[in-house]
Design an enzyme around this catalytic site. Structure first.
Site, PDB file in Angstrom:
ATOM      1  N   SER A 100      43.898  36.238  37.915  1.00  0.00           N
ATOM      2  CA  SER A 100      42.344  37.373  38.519  1.00  0.00           C
ATOM      3  C   SER A 100      42.660  38.036  39.229  1.00  0.00           C
ATOM      4  O   SER A 100      43.460  38.532  39.479  1.00  0.00           O
ATOM      5  CB  SER A 100      41.562  36.637  38.035  1.00  0.00           C
ATOM      6  OG  SER A 100      41.122  35.954  38.373  1.00  0.00           O
TER       7      SER A 100
ATOM      8  N   GLU B  25      28.454  47.911  42.113  1.00  0.00           N
ATOM      9  CA  GLU B  25      27.859  46.929  42.314  1.00  0.00           C
ATOM     10  C   GLU B  25      29.519  45.758  42.457  1.00  0.00           C
ATOM     11  O   GLU B  25      30.139  46.340  42.175  1.00  0.00           O
ATOM     12  CB  GLU B  25      27.024  46.512  42.117  1.00  0.00           C
ATOM     13  CG  GLU B  25      27.426  45.391  40.561  1.00  0.00           C
ATOM     14  CD  GLU B  25      28.422  45.932  39.719  1.00  0.00           C
ATOM     15  OE1 GLU B  25      27.739  46.658  39.204  1.00  0.00           O
ATOM     16  OE2 GLU B  25      29.136  45.542  39.333  1.00  0.00           O
TER      17      GLU B  25
ATOM     18  N   LYS C 184      41.034  44.231  38.586  1.00  0.00           N
ATOM     19  CA  LYS C 184      39.291  44.816  37.974  1.00  0.00           C
ATOM     20  C   LYS C 184      40.020  46.235  38.891  1.00  0.00           C
ATOM     21  O   LYS C 184      39.013  47.036  37.900  1.00  0.00           O
ATOM     22  CB  LYS C 184      38.427  45.024  39.892  1.00  0.00           C
ATOM     23  CG  LYS C 184      37.739  43.007  39.856  1.00  0.00           C
ATOM     24  CD  LYS C 184      36.690  43.420  38.962  1.00  0.00           C
ATOM     25  CE  LYS C 184      36.163  41.718  38.914  1.00  0.00           C
ATOM     26  NZ  LYS C 184      35.037  42.034  38.079  1.00  0.00           N
TER      27      LYS C 184
HETATM   28  C1  PLP Z   1      39.970  37.556  41.585  1.00  0.00           C
HETATM   29  C2  PLP Z   1      38.454  37.527  40.797  1.00  0.00           C
HETATM   30  N1  PLP Z   1      38.886  36.750  39.408  1.00  0.00           N
HETATM   31  C3  PLP Z   1      37.492  36.659  39.199  1.00  0.00           C
HETATM   32  C4  PLP Z   1      36.320  37.573  38.511  1.00  0.00           C
HETATM   33  C5  PLP Z   1      35.514  37.467  38.313  1.00  0.00           C
HETATM   34  O1  PLP Z   1      34.298  38.338  37.464  1.00  0.00           O
HETATM   35  P1  PLP Z   1      35.428  38.488  36.406  1.00  0.00           P
HETATM   36  O2  PLP Z   1      34.809  37.863  35.418  1.00  0.00           O
HETATM   37  O3  PLP Z   1      35.194  39.946  35.589  1.00  0.00           O
HETATM   38  O4  PLP Z   1      36.568  38.596  35.755  1.00  0.00           O
HETATM   39  C6  PLP Z   1      36.168  38.734  40.120  1.00  0.00           C
HETATM   40  C7  PLP Z   1      35.152  39.146  40.707  1.00  0.00           C
HETATM   41  O5  PLP Z   1      35.076  39.956  41.928  1.00  0.00           O
HETATM   42  C8  PLP Z   1      37.502  38.293  41.244  1.00  0.00           C
HETATM   43  O6  PLP Z   1      37.566  39.351  42.239  1.00  0.00           O
END
Ligand code: PLP
Length: 395
Positions: free
Chosen positions: A381, A114, A92
Protein backbone atom coordinates in the site's frame (compact mmCIF):
# COMPACT_ATOMS: atom_id res chain seq x y z
CA UNK A 1 -20.50 -15.90 -3.81
CA UNK A 2 -23.47 -14.88 -5.96
CA UNK A 3 -23.52 -11.48 -7.66
CA UNK A 4 -22.19 -8.94 -5.21
CA UNK A 5 -24.05 -5.66 -5.43
CA UNK A 6 -23.53 -3.73 -2.19
CA UNK A 7 -24.12 -1.25 -0.66
CA UNK A 8 -27.88 -0.93 -0.96
CA UNK A 9 -29.33 2.37 -2.20
CA UNK A 10 -29.39 3.64 1.38
CA UNK A 11 -25.78 2.68 1.97
CA UNK A 12 -25.98 -0.62 3.84
CA UNK A 13 -23.71 -3.66 3.68
CA UNK A 14 -25.95 -6.10 5.53
CA UNK A 15 -26.61 -4.30 8.82
CA UNK A 16 -23.45 -2.15 8.53
CA UNK A 17 -22.99 1.32 7.04
CA UNK A 18 -25.73 3.93 6.86
CA UNK A 19 -25.71 7.64 7.51
CA UNK A 20 -25.51 8.43 11.24
CA UNK A 21 -24.80 12.17 11.16
CA UNK A 22 -26.22 15.43 12.57
CA UNK A 23 -29.27 16.64 10.67
CA UNK A 24 -27.33 19.59 9.24
CA UNK A 25 -25.11 17.25 7.19
CA UNK A 26 -27.90 15.27 5.53
CA UNK A 27 -28.43 17.72 2.62
CA UNK A 28 -24.65 17.81 2.02
CA UNK A 29 -24.49 14.02 1.89
CA UNK A 30 -27.45 13.89 -0.46
CA UNK A 31 -25.84 16.49 -2.71
CA UNK A 32 -22.61 14.49 -2.67
CA UNK A 33 -24.38 11.23 -3.45
CA UNK A 34 -26.18 12.78 -6.39
CA UNK A 35 -22.99 14.34 -7.75
CA UNK A 36 -21.02 11.12 -7.30
CA UNK A 37 -23.64 8.89 -8.98
CA UNK A 38 -23.88 11.28 -11.94
CA UNK A 39 -20.08 11.58 -12.26
CA UNK A 40 -19.59 7.81 -12.12
CA UNK A 41 -21.88 7.47 -15.15
CA UNK A 42 -20.31 10.41 -17.03
CA UNK A 43 -17.70 9.27 -19.55
CA UNK A 44 -15.95 12.68 -19.49
CA UNK A 45 -15.47 12.42 -15.71
CA UNK A 46 -14.23 8.85 -15.96
CA UNK A 47 -11.85 9.76 -18.79
CA UNK A 48 -10.39 12.65 -16.82
CA UNK A 49 -10.00 10.44 -13.70
CA UNK A 50 -8.28 7.79 -15.80
CA UNK A 51 -6.03 10.33 -17.52
CA UNK A 52 -4.89 11.80 -14.18
CA UNK A 53 -4.27 8.33 -12.75
CA UNK A 54 -2.02 7.61 -15.72
CA UNK A 55 -0.24 10.92 -16.26
CA UNK A 56 -0.04 12.21 -12.70
CA UNK A 57 -0.26 9.21 -10.37
CA UNK A 58 1.77 6.89 -12.59
CA UNK A 59 -0.73 4.07 -13.15
CA UNK A 60 -0.81 1.24 -13.85
CA UNK A 61 1.51 0.46 -10.96
CA UNK A 62 3.76 -2.56 -11.49
CA UNK A 63 3.03 -6.10 -10.39
CA UNK A 64 6.47 -7.30 -9.25
CA UNK A 65 7.42 -10.97 -8.94
CA UNK A 66 9.13 -11.34 -5.54
CA UNK A 67 11.64 -14.06 -6.43
CA UNK A 68 13.76 -13.96 -3.25
CA UNK A 69 10.73 -13.79 -0.99
CA UNK A 70 9.30 -16.76 -2.92
CA UNK A 71 12.56 -18.72 -2.50
CA UNK A 72 12.63 -17.84 1.20
CA UNK A 73 9.35 -19.68 1.82
CA UNK A 74 9.75 -22.29 -0.97
CA UNK A 75 6.00 -22.55 -1.50
CA UNK A 76 3.52 -20.45 -3.57
CA UNK A 77 4.83 -17.75 -5.93
CA UNK A 78 4.58 -14.28 -4.39
CA UNK A 79 3.78 -11.09 -6.30
CA UNK A 80 3.70 -7.52 -5.01
CA UNK A 81 1.16 -4.98 -6.26
CA UNK A 82 3.23 -1.82 -6.13
CA UNK A 83 1.03 0.99 -4.83
CA UNK A 84 4.21 2.29 -3.18
CA UNK A 85 5.16 3.46 -6.68
CA UNK A 86 2.20 5.84 -6.92
CA UNK A 87 2.99 9.57 -6.89
CA UNK A 88 3.24 10.64 -3.20
CA UNK A 89 4.12 7.07 -2.18
CA UNK A 90 0.85 5.33 -1.34
CA UNK A 91 -2.50 4.23 -2.74
CA UNK A 92 -4.25 7.18 -1.04
CA UNK A 93 -3.71 9.43 -4.08
CA UNK A 94 -6.23 7.42 -6.21
CA UNK A 95 -9.03 8.50 -3.91
CA UNK A 96 -7.77 12.06 -3.37
CA UNK A 97 -7.75 12.67 -7.14
CA UNK A 98 -11.23 11.15 -7.50
CA UNK A 99 -12.71 13.30 -4.74
CA UNK A 100 -10.97 16.50 -5.91
CA UNK A 101 -12.52 16.03 -9.34
CA UNK A 102 -15.91 15.67 -7.66
CA UNK A 103 -15.37 18.77 -5.50
CA UNK A 104 -14.55 20.79 -8.63
CA UNK A 105 -17.63 19.45 -10.37
CA UNK A 106 -19.72 20.53 -7.36
CA UNK A 107 -18.12 24.00 -7.35
CA UNK A 108 -16.59 23.62 -3.84
CA UNK A 109 -13.37 25.59 -3.36
CA UNK A 110 -12.50 24.83 0.27
CA UNK A 111 -11.19 21.34 0.98
CA UNK A 112 -10.77 19.70 4.38
CA UNK A 113 -9.37 16.29 5.26
CA UNK A 114 -8.24 14.23 8.24
CA UNK A 115 -5.08 12.17 8.25
CA UNK A 116 -3.37 9.55 10.43
CA UNK A 117 -0.17 8.38 8.77
CA UNK A 118 -0.17 11.58 6.76
CA UNK A 119 -0.35 9.79 3.41
CA UNK A 120 -3.97 10.80 2.86
CA UNK A 121 -3.12 14.33 3.98
CA UNK A 122 -0.20 14.49 1.55
CA UNK A 123 -2.33 13.05 -1.25
CA UNK A 124 -5.07 15.63 -0.59
CA UNK A 125 -2.56 18.50 -0.29
CA UNK A 126 -1.01 17.37 -3.56
CA UNK A 127 -4.33 17.22 -5.40
CA UNK A 128 -5.28 20.65 -4.01
CA UNK A 129 -1.97 22.15 -5.16
CA UNK A 130 -2.49 20.63 -8.60
CA UNK A 131 -5.93 22.28 -8.90
CA UNK A 132 -5.23 25.47 -6.93
CA UNK A 133 -7.66 24.78 -4.09
CA UNK A 134 -7.51 25.87 -0.44
CA UNK A 135 -6.76 22.91 1.83
CA UNK A 136 -6.91 22.34 5.59
CA UNK A 137 -5.82 19.01 7.08
CA UNK A 138 -6.62 17.91 10.64
CA UNK A 139 -4.02 15.67 12.25
CA UNK A 140 -3.58 14.32 15.79
CA UNK A 141 -0.61 15.85 17.64
CA UNK A 142 0.79 12.36 18.30
CA UNK A 143 0.64 11.54 14.58
CA UNK A 144 2.22 14.90 13.70
CA UNK A 145 5.21 13.85 15.77
CA UNK A 146 5.31 10.29 14.34
CA UNK A 147 4.90 11.45 10.76
CA UNK A 148 6.83 14.72 10.78
CA UNK A 149 8.09 14.20 7.24
CA UNK A 150 4.52 14.16 5.96
CA UNK A 151 3.61 17.27 7.97
CA UNK A 152 6.51 19.10 6.29
CA UNK A 153 5.42 17.81 2.88
CA UNK A 154 1.84 19.06 3.37
CA UNK A 155 3.04 22.49 4.47
CA UNK A 156 5.38 22.75 1.48
CA UNK A 157 2.42 21.93 -0.76
CA UNK A 158 0.59 24.95 0.65
CA UNK A 159 -1.76 23.15 3.03
CA UNK A 160 -2.60 24.31 6.53
CA UNK A 161 -2.08 21.43 8.99
CA UNK A 162 -4.18 21.84 12.16
CA UNK A 163 -2.91 19.97 15.20
CA UNK A 164 -5.57 18.10 17.21
CA UNK A 165 -4.80 17.83 20.93
CA UNK A 166 -7.87 15.93 22.18
CA UNK A 167 -8.23 12.24 23.11
CA UNK A 168 -5.43 9.98 21.93
CA UNK A 169 -4.26 12.76 19.55
CA UNK A 170 -4.52 10.36 16.62
CA UNK A 171 -6.78 9.68 13.63
CA UNK A 172 -10.05 9.28 15.58
CA UNK A 173 -9.63 12.73 17.11
CA UNK A 174 -8.55 14.32 13.82
CA UNK A 175 -11.73 12.88 12.23
CA UNK A 176 -13.88 14.39 15.01
CA UNK A 177 -12.37 17.82 14.29
CA UNK A 178 -12.81 17.49 10.53
CA UNK A 179 -16.50 16.60 11.04
CA UNK A 180 -16.89 19.61 13.37
CA UNK A 181 -15.39 21.87 10.68
CA UNK A 182 -17.69 20.36 8.04
CA UNK A 183 -20.80 20.95 10.15
CA UNK A 184 -19.77 24.62 10.55
CA UNK A 185 -18.77 25.28 6.93
CA UNK A 186 -20.92 22.82 5.03
CA UNK A 187 -22.02 25.35 2.37
CA UNK A 188 -18.65 25.86 0.67
CA UNK A 189 -16.58 22.94 2.00
CA UNK A 190 -15.87 19.51 0.54
CA UNK A 191 -14.67 16.92 3.07
CA UNK A 192 -12.27 14.43 1.47
CA UNK A 193 -12.46 11.32 3.67
CA UNK A 194 -9.33 9.18 3.40
CA UNK A 195 -10.68 5.65 3.78
CA UNK A 196 -13.78 3.53 3.25
CA UNK A 197 -15.30 4.88 6.47
CA UNK A 198 -17.81 7.62 7.30
CA UNK A 199 -21.45 7.98 6.27
CA UNK A 200 -22.88 6.79 2.94
CA UNK A 201 -21.86 7.45 0.16
CA UNK A 202 -18.18 7.66 1.30
CA UNK A 203 -17.51 3.92 1.81
CA UNK A 204 -18.89 3.13 -1.66
CA UNK A 205 -17.27 6.11 -3.38
CA UNK A 206 -13.81 5.63 -1.87
CA UNK A 207 -13.93 1.90 -2.67
CA UNK A 208 -14.76 2.61 -6.28
CA UNK A 209 -11.93 5.14 -6.62
CA UNK A 210 -9.56 2.39 -5.41
CA UNK A 211 -11.00 -0.49 -7.46
CA UNK A 212 -8.35 0.27 -10.05
CA UNK A 213 -5.84 -1.53 -7.78
CA UNK A 214 -7.66 -4.86 -8.07
CA UNK A 215 -8.61 -4.37 -11.71
CA UNK A 216 -4.97 -3.86 -12.68
CA UNK A 217 -3.87 -6.82 -10.56
CA UNK A 218 -6.42 -9.01 -12.34
CA UNK A 219 -5.25 -8.30 -15.88
CA UNK A 220 -1.56 -8.03 -14.97
CA UNK A 221 -1.60 -11.45 -13.31
CA UNK A 222 -3.59 -12.93 -16.20
CA UNK A 223 -0.80 -11.74 -18.52
CA UNK A 224 2.01 -13.44 -16.58
CA UNK A 225 0.27 -16.41 -14.96
CA UNK A 226 -2.90 -16.82 -17.03
CA UNK A 227 -5.18 -16.97 -13.98
CA UNK A 228 -6.58 -15.20 -10.94
CA UNK A 229 -4.56 -15.30 -7.69
CA UNK A 230 -5.17 -17.94 -5.01
CA UNK A 231 -4.51 -15.57 -2.09
CA UNK A 232 -4.73 -11.81 -1.67
CA UNK A 233 -3.18 -10.08 1.34
CA UNK A 234 -3.68 -6.45 2.34
CA UNK A 235 -3.37 -4.42 5.51
CA UNK A 236 -6.55 -2.89 6.95
CA UNK A 237 -6.81 0.41 8.76
CA UNK A 238 -10.09 1.93 7.62
CA UNK A 239 -9.73 -0.56 4.81
CA UNK A 240 -9.40 1.41 1.56
CA UNK A 241 -6.35 -0.27 0.01
CA UNK A 242 -7.72 -3.69 0.94
CA UNK A 243 -11.21 -3.16 -0.47
CA UNK A 244 -9.94 -1.63 -3.73
CA UNK A 245 -7.63 -4.63 -4.14
CA UNK A 246 -10.19 -7.30 -3.15
CA UNK A 247 -13.26 -5.97 -4.85
CA UNK A 248 -12.80 -7.13 -8.46
CA UNK A 249 -12.18 -10.68 -7.14
CA UNK A 250 -15.03 -10.89 -4.67
CA UNK A 251 -17.30 -13.05 -6.84
CA UNK A 252 -14.51 -15.54 -7.55
CA UNK A 253 -14.73 -17.82 -4.52
CA UNK A 254 -11.45 -19.55 -5.31
CA UNK A 255 -9.61 -16.33 -4.41
CA UNK A 256 -8.97 -16.39 -0.67
CA UNK A 257 -8.65 -12.94 0.85
CA UNK A 258 -6.92 -11.86 4.04
CA UNK A 259 -7.19 -8.47 5.72
CA UNK A 260 -4.45 -7.82 8.25
CA UNK A 261 -5.28 -5.42 11.05
CA UNK A 262 -3.03 -4.08 13.78
CA UNK A 263 -2.86 -6.06 17.03
CA UNK A 264 -0.44 -3.50 18.51
CA UNK A 265 0.99 -5.08 21.68
CA UNK A 266 -1.47 -7.98 21.24
CA UNK A 267 -5.20 -8.20 20.46
CA UNK A 268 -5.86 -9.29 24.06
CA UNK A 269 -4.09 -6.23 25.55
CA UNK A 270 -5.42 -2.68 25.94
CA UNK A 271 -2.84 -1.42 23.42
CA UNK A 272 -4.39 -2.68 20.24
CA UNK A 273 -6.21 -1.59 17.09
CA UNK A 274 -7.60 -5.06 16.22
CA UNK A 275 -11.16 -3.88 15.56
CA UNK A 276 -12.56 -6.96 13.84
CA UNK A 277 -10.73 -9.44 16.05
CA UNK A 278 -12.08 -8.10 19.35
CA UNK A 279 -14.54 -5.27 18.58
CA UNK A 280 -18.34 -5.13 18.53
CA UNK A 281 -20.87 -3.27 16.34
CA UNK A 282 -21.51 0.40 17.09
CA UNK A 283 -21.64 3.85 15.52
CA UNK A 284 -18.55 6.00 14.96
CA UNK A 285 -17.94 8.83 12.51
CA UNK A 286 -21.23 8.44 10.70
CA UNK A 287 -21.63 4.72 10.12
CA UNK A 288 -22.39 1.45 11.89
CA UNK A 289 -19.46 -0.92 11.96
CA UNK A 290 -17.24 -2.94 14.29
CA UNK A 291 -15.56 -0.73 16.90
CA UNK A 292 -13.24 -0.99 19.86
CA UNK A 293 -15.57 0.00 22.67
CA UNK A 294 -16.56 -0.72 26.25
CA UNK A 295 -19.83 -2.45 27.16
CA UNK A 296 -21.24 1.05 27.71
CA UNK A 297 -20.28 2.14 24.18
CA UNK A 298 -17.26 4.28 25.17
CA UNK A 299 -14.73 4.21 22.33
CA UNK A 300 -11.39 2.73 23.37
CA UNK A 301 -8.13 4.41 22.42
CA UNK A 302 -6.52 2.38 19.66
CA UNK A 303 -2.82 1.63 19.50
CA UNK A 304 -0.58 0.57 16.65
CA UNK A 305 3.06 1.22 15.81
CA UNK A 306 1.69 2.28 12.44
CA UNK A 307 -0.22 5.57 12.39
CA UNK A 308 -2.33 4.50 9.41
CA UNK A 309 -3.77 1.49 11.27
CA UNK A 310 -4.24 3.26 14.61
CA UNK A 311 -8.04 3.66 14.44
CA UNK A 312 -10.74 2.09 16.67
CA UNK A 313 -13.16 1.57 13.76
CA UNK A 314 -13.16 0.00 10.31
CA UNK A 315 -15.06 0.47 7.06
CA UNK A 316 -18.59 -1.03 7.17
CA UNK A 317 -18.01 -3.20 4.09
CA UNK A 318 -15.20 -4.99 5.94
CA UNK A 319 -17.54 -5.66 8.85
CA UNK A 320 -19.96 -7.25 6.39
CA UNK A 321 -17.22 -9.29 4.68
CA UNK A 322 -16.00 -10.41 8.11
CA UNK A 323 -19.44 -11.57 9.27
CA UNK A 324 -20.18 -13.25 5.93
CA UNK A 325 -16.72 -14.88 6.12
CA UNK A 326 -15.85 -13.91 2.53
CA UNK A 327 -12.66 -12.28 3.85
CA UNK A 328 -10.55 -13.59 6.73
CA UNK A 329 -9.22 -10.94 9.10
CA UNK A 330 -6.17 -11.55 11.27
CA UNK A 331 -4.31 -9.32 13.69
CA UNK A 332 -0.55 -8.71 13.47
CA UNK A 333 1.46 -7.28 16.38
CA UNK A 334 3.84 -4.32 16.25
CA UNK A 335 6.77 -6.71 16.68
CA UNK A 336 5.63 -8.94 13.81
CA UNK A 337 5.18 -5.86 11.60
CA UNK A 338 8.78 -4.80 12.31
CA UNK A 339 9.91 -8.26 11.18
CA UNK A 340 7.83 -7.75 8.03
CA UNK A 341 9.64 -4.46 7.31
CA UNK A 342 13.01 -6.19 7.64
CA UNK A 343 11.99 -9.16 5.52
CA UNK A 344 10.82 -7.16 2.49
CA UNK A 345 13.72 -4.71 2.76
CA UNK A 346 16.42 -7.38 2.93
CA UNK A 347 14.96 -9.83 0.43
CA UNK A 348 13.41 -7.56 -2.18
CA UNK A 349 15.07 -4.16 -1.78
CA UNK A 350 11.70 -2.58 -1.03
CA UNK A 351 11.18 -0.72 2.27
CA UNK A 352 7.45 -1.00 2.95
CA UNK A 353 5.29 1.35 4.99
CA UNK A 354 4.63 0.04 8.51
CA UNK A 355 1.00 -0.45 7.46
CA UNK A 356 2.00 -2.68 4.54
CA UNK A 357 4.41 -4.58 6.81
CA UNK A 358 1.38 -6.06 8.61
CA UNK A 359 0.41 -7.83 5.38
CA UNK A 360 4.00 -8.99 4.76
CA UNK A 361 4.22 -10.39 8.29
CA UNK A 362 1.24 -12.68 7.70
CA UNK A 363 3.29 -14.66 5.18
CA UNK A 364 4.92 -16.55 8.07
CA UNK A 365 1.55 -18.07 8.95
CA UNK A 366 0.12 -18.39 5.45
CA UNK A 367 3.00 -19.68 3.35
CA UNK A 368 3.44 -23.14 4.95
CA UNK A 369 -0.21 -23.84 4.00
CA UNK A 370 0.31 -22.98 0.31
CA UNK A 371 1.65 -25.09 -2.54
CA UNK A 372 4.13 -24.38 -5.34
CA UNK A 373 1.47 -24.11 -8.02
CA UNK A 374 -0.40 -21.38 -6.12
CA UNK A 375 -0.06 -17.60 -6.28
CA UNK A 376 -0.08 -15.03 -3.48
CA UNK A 377 -0.41 -11.30 -4.22
CA UNK A 378 0.34 -8.74 -1.50
CA UNK A 379 -0.87 -5.19 -1.87
CA UNK A 380 2.11 -2.95 -1.07
CA UNK A 381 0.00 0.00 0.00
CA UNK A 382 2.87 2.43 0.50
CA UNK A 383 6.57 2.99 0.91
CA UNK A 384 8.42 3.20 4.21
CA UNK A 385 10.22 6.56 3.95
CA UNK A 386 7.62 8.23 6.15
CA UNK A 387 8.20 5.62 8.88
CA UNK A 388 12.02 5.64 8.93
CA UNK A 389 12.10 7.46 12.31
CA UNK A 390 9.90 4.81 13.98
CA UNK A 391 11.60 1.94 12.16
CA UNK A 392 15.11 3.10 13.11
CA UNK A 393 14.05 3.40 16.77
CA UNK A 394 12.90 -0.25 16.84
CA UNK A 395 15.71 -1.86 14.84
C1 PLP B 1 0.68 3.26 3.27
C2 PLP B 1 -0.62 3.08 3.95
N1 PLP B 1 -1.19 1.86 3.92
C3 PLP B 1 -2.38 1.63 4.53
C4 PLP B 1 -3.03 2.63 5.23
C5 PLP B 1 -4.33 2.29 5.92
O1 PLP B 1 -5.44 2.84 5.33
P1 PLP B 1 -6.49 1.96 4.53
O2 PLP B 1 -6.83 0.81 5.39
O3 PLP B 1 -7.61 2.88 4.28
O4 PLP B 1 -5.82 1.51 3.26
C6 PLP B 1 -2.49 3.92 5.27
C7 PLP B 1 -3.18 5.00 5.98
O5 PLP B 1 -2.72 6.08 6.15
C8 PLP B 1 -1.25 4.14 4.61
O6 PLP B 1 -0.66 5.34 4.63
Amino acid sequence: MATYDLPTKTGYFGKFGGKFVPEILIPALEELEEAYEAAWKDQDFLDEFKRLLKEYVGRPTELTYANRLTEHYGKARIYLKREDLCHTGAHKINNAIGQILLARRMGKERIIAETGAGQHGVATATACAKFGMKCIVYMGAEDMWRQKLNVDRMRLLGTEVRSVESGSKTLKDATNEAIRDWVTNVEDTFYIIGSVVGPHPYPKMVRNFHRVIGEETKYQLKEVEGKDPDYLLACVGGGSNAIGFFHPFIENESVRMYGLEAAGHGAETDKTAATLSIGSPGVLHGSLSYLLQSNEGQIHLAHSISAGLDYPGIGPEHSYLHDSKRVTYKAITDAQAMEGVKLLSELEGIIPALETAHAIAYLDELMPKTSEDEIVVINCSGRGDKDMGTIAEHL
